[in-house]
Design an enzyme around this catalytic site. Structure first.
Site: not given
Length: 751
Positions: A28, A667
């Site tokens: 990715c 996060h």
């Protein structure tokens, strides 16, 4: 090619049919979660069909499980599930199927079927195209442009900073020569090294754009074409075409190579095509085309712009300043920029220093403005862009406008107009104020070294132009990203973003749902979600955990730090630990607080009984993030709950961290925490998190790491979570766990 659909059967005489062997490569854009998610899904799908498969992951920590020559030799097909370029030369002669990384997570079974009929990859050919309706990758144009920009950035930073340092420490003003560094001095050597970096910057941009399109044979014509574009003397121009010319030559070289590859040639010529024929033909054709066709208009533009500016010297100072600022900011080293700069520099000798004063005020605005924009709205930029922004701020102080080129090349539609507006404002203000510059250079350094008259207004012009550039850039980029997030799901699914969500999950056996790596939103993957009844049943009878009140947040970290260890479990039971509800009590009583309590060591102790809740009280995302931050404060590692919340919410502005399958992972990378800490909570009702599959988040992880610890350790946490959350059984056990101790026991399976 043999292609059994299940375990290898035996035929007459007990002869065993050859077992199908497949290879895969997953990657990715940032090499974090989805790289590993796709690898796990493909391996699971292959195993369920009795197919042998080896998967190479190309993550941020490097390639793992690397495919060797023997693997390739014996393979029946190769699946490339990647959203970035993967070298396919080693797979020549094999069936190769290339799709986006999301397809590897969503439809691994389909890919295994499709690779059996995929086209054979020929040496030097492009990758197999994604199947219709699948493999939603970024456009070739975008990927190629970003490939060139990513390779160019180090050259811009190194070259610009070395030039800036040499000018600041070794330079002085000279009316006849601008900022002068003594010849044969140490600082002149440093400056020369920086100039080499800048000289290579443009060919690198062009070369790696071409490489991304036409593979290795396109690298040479791309780089040489970029050098030609940047060297105006080759086509009778006083200024090269700069980075805009490099983008043009990069795309021309890439697509020219692709076209040449399609030409049928005799077999004996084929081996030398990629290393001799294609580079020579493409380089020669592109070079001649630029010199004789494109170069002439560039030279014409330069000459006529110079003549036009000469006729404007008697007009309004504000108008002339605005025009010069627009030109300076347009292409940062190209013919338009150089026309304005050389026009101003040429008038210094005639005693007209005002025109150079206008130019000098506009020159630093682009890098200063783009650097400021990365500070104003950090969430709109990747970590690499933010680092480049800091370098751009430094370069801007020394009048090095090229510091803004990486931003202009990556987002030309947003950045170039913002640069031009800021440059025009700075030039106009300097023109009105009558600022003068006695040397052919710009930026605050010329004022500091005494070359500028009207210093206060010079700085006013620079500051106003910088602010205008930054605010306009932020507004345009933000509008662009909001438009992308508001686009239909199919369109959004085609993009990749600067920072993906930490982890995504896909169904073990089902391929229902949708997946999307997004332009600014994180890559989210959804499959068949756990049923609402499963979640409700699992939550029934679990201990009820009250949310920590906002008023308590200031004390939570201190109390946890002062007495929040295993021996102070009684504090939680009696309520002396601020904000401690049943979840905190249960964790303490059960002895699952820290690894030293006897509980399992989860994620190196970053997740403990103190950071686990079986019931999340909040029902809205912002409130849930605050509740999770306050839960993390029980670890004693949160120095500022409010800042942690703000950082997590800024991350959400980039795109939802709701990943489908009823999971969300907010996060933050912030110094509001003093050590990595991970928390987990379940929501019985579910929190609307904007997941792409429409499911509410019922399993919520929160990860917070200090800026200094956001490297390998951060990636390790992500990889561990990513691999485990692909397991539907693990998610079911996590949902069904009755209390905090049981939840921690399930999470202890993460290894």
């Amino acid at each position: 090619m043999t292609s059994p659909a299940g375990p290898p059967p035996t035929g007459n005489g007990g002869t065993e049919r050859k077992r199908l062997k497949l290879l895969a490569v997953t990657a990715c854009p940032t090499g974090i979660a989805h790289t590993y998610m796709a690898a796990e899904k493909l391996a699971q799908a292959a195993e369920s069909r009795g197919i042998e498969m080896k998967v190479e992951t190309q993550g941020s920590i490097g390639a793992e499980n690397i495919l060797d020559d023997n693997d390739v030799e014996t393979a029946d097909g190769v699946i490339i599930a990647a959203d970035k370029d993967v070298d396919l030369s080693r797979f020549a002669g094999k069936r190769v199927l290339r799709v986006g990384v999301a397809e590897g997570i969503r439809h691994p079974e389909r890919l295994i079927e499709q690779v059996r009929s995929a086209p054979v990859h020929e040496p030097g050919s492009a990758a197999a195209a994604p199947p219709a309706g699948g493999g939603r990758e970024r456009s070739v144009t975008y990927k190629a442009l970003m490939n060139g920009v990513s390779y160019m950035i180090p050259f811009v930073v190194v070259g610009g900073l070395l030039i800036a340092v040499s000018l600041s420490l070794g330079g002085h003003t000279d009316p006849s020569g601008g900022l002068v560094i003594p010849k044969d001095s140490f600082w002149m050597d440093v400056n020369n090294i920086g100039v080499i970096g800048f000289t290579l910057m443009v060919p690198i941009l062009s070369g790696y754009i071409a490489y991304a399109i036409g593979d290795r044979p396109a690298l040479v014509p791309g780089m040489i074409g970029g050098w030609i574009a940047n060297t105006g003397s080759l086509y009778d121009s006083k200024a090269g075409a700069g980075f805009i010319g490099a983008i043009v030559t990069g795309f021309l070289a890439g697509y020219l190579v692709l076209w040449i590859k399609k030409v049928k040639v005799p077999k004996f010529v084929q081996p030398i095509m990629p290393i001799i024929v294609i580079p020579i033909v493409a380089t020669t054709a592109l070079g001649m085309f630029f010199i004789y066709v494109i170069g002439k208009p560039i030279s014409w533009v330069f000459e006529h712009l110079t003549s036009w500016l000469g006729g404007m010297t008697g007009t309004s100072a504000i108008l002339l300043g605005a025009i010069l600022g627009l030109m300076i900011a347009f292409d940062m080293g190209g013919p338009v920029n150089k026309t304005a700069f050389l026009f101003g520099a040429g008038l210094i000798a005639t005693g007209n220093q005002s025109v150079m004063g206008m130019c000098a005020a506009a020159i630093p605005v682009m890098p200063l403005g783009q650097g400021l924009a990365t500070l104003v709205r950090k969430g709109l930029y990747t970590e690499q862009e933010r680092e480049t922004g800091l370098a751009a701020l430094f370069m801007g102080c020394f009048g090095i406008s090229e510091g803004a080129i990486p931003f202009a090349a990556a987002r030309p539609a947003q950045v170039i107009p913002a640069n031009m507006l800021g440059g025009a404002v700075a030039g106009a203000v300097a023109g009105v104020a009558g600022v003068k510059d006695a040397v052919p250079h710009g930026g605050p350094i010329v004022a500091v070294l005494g070359a500028v008259s009207g210093v206060p207004m010079f700085f006013v012009a620079v500051v106003i132009g910088t602010v205008v550039t930054a605010l306009t850039t932020v507004a345009l980029v933000d509008v662009g990203e909001r438009m992308r997030r508001g686009a239909p799901a199919v369109a959004v699914a085609a993009a990749t973003g600067p920072e993906p969500a930490l982890v995504a999950v896909g169904a073990g056996a089902s391929s229902a749902g949708s997946a999307a790596p997004a332009v600014v939103p994180p890559q989210g993957v959804s499959g068949s979600p756990l049923s609402a009844s499963d979640s409700a049943t699992a939550s029934t009878g679990s201990a009820s955990a009250s949310a920590v009140a906002p008023a308590d947040s200031a004390d939570a970290g201190g109390d946890a730090a002062d007495g929040g260890d295993a021996d102070n479990g009684a504090d939680g039971a009696t309520g002396t630990a601020v904000g401690a509800g049943p979840a905190f009590e249960a964790g303490s009583a059960a002895g699952t607080g820290t690894p030293g309590d006897g509980g399992p060591d989860v994620l190196s102790g970053y997740l403990t009984g103190r950071t686990v809740k079986v019931r999340l009280g909040a029902q809205e995302k912002e409130a849930a993030i605050r509740e999770m931050a306050e839960l993390l404060a029980h670890s004693g590692d949160v120095a500022d709950v409010d800042e942690l919340v703000r950082t997590a919410l800024r991350r959400e502005e980039q795109g939802t961290t709701g990943l489908g399958e009823e999971i969300a992972i907010p996060h933050a990378k912030t110094d509001a925490v003093t050590a990595p800490v991970v928390g987990f909570a379940r929501s019985e009702e579910g929190v609307e998190w904007g997941s792409m599959d429409g499911t509410k988040a019922r399993l919520v992880f929160m990860i917070a790491v200090p800026e200094a610890a956001a490297g390998d350790e951060h990636l390790r946490i992500l990889a561990l979570l990513s691999r485990k959350l692909t397991d539907a059984g693990f998610r079911e056990r996590l949902t069904a766990a009755e209390d905090e101790r049981a939840v921690l026991g399930v999470l202890g399976e993460i290894r």
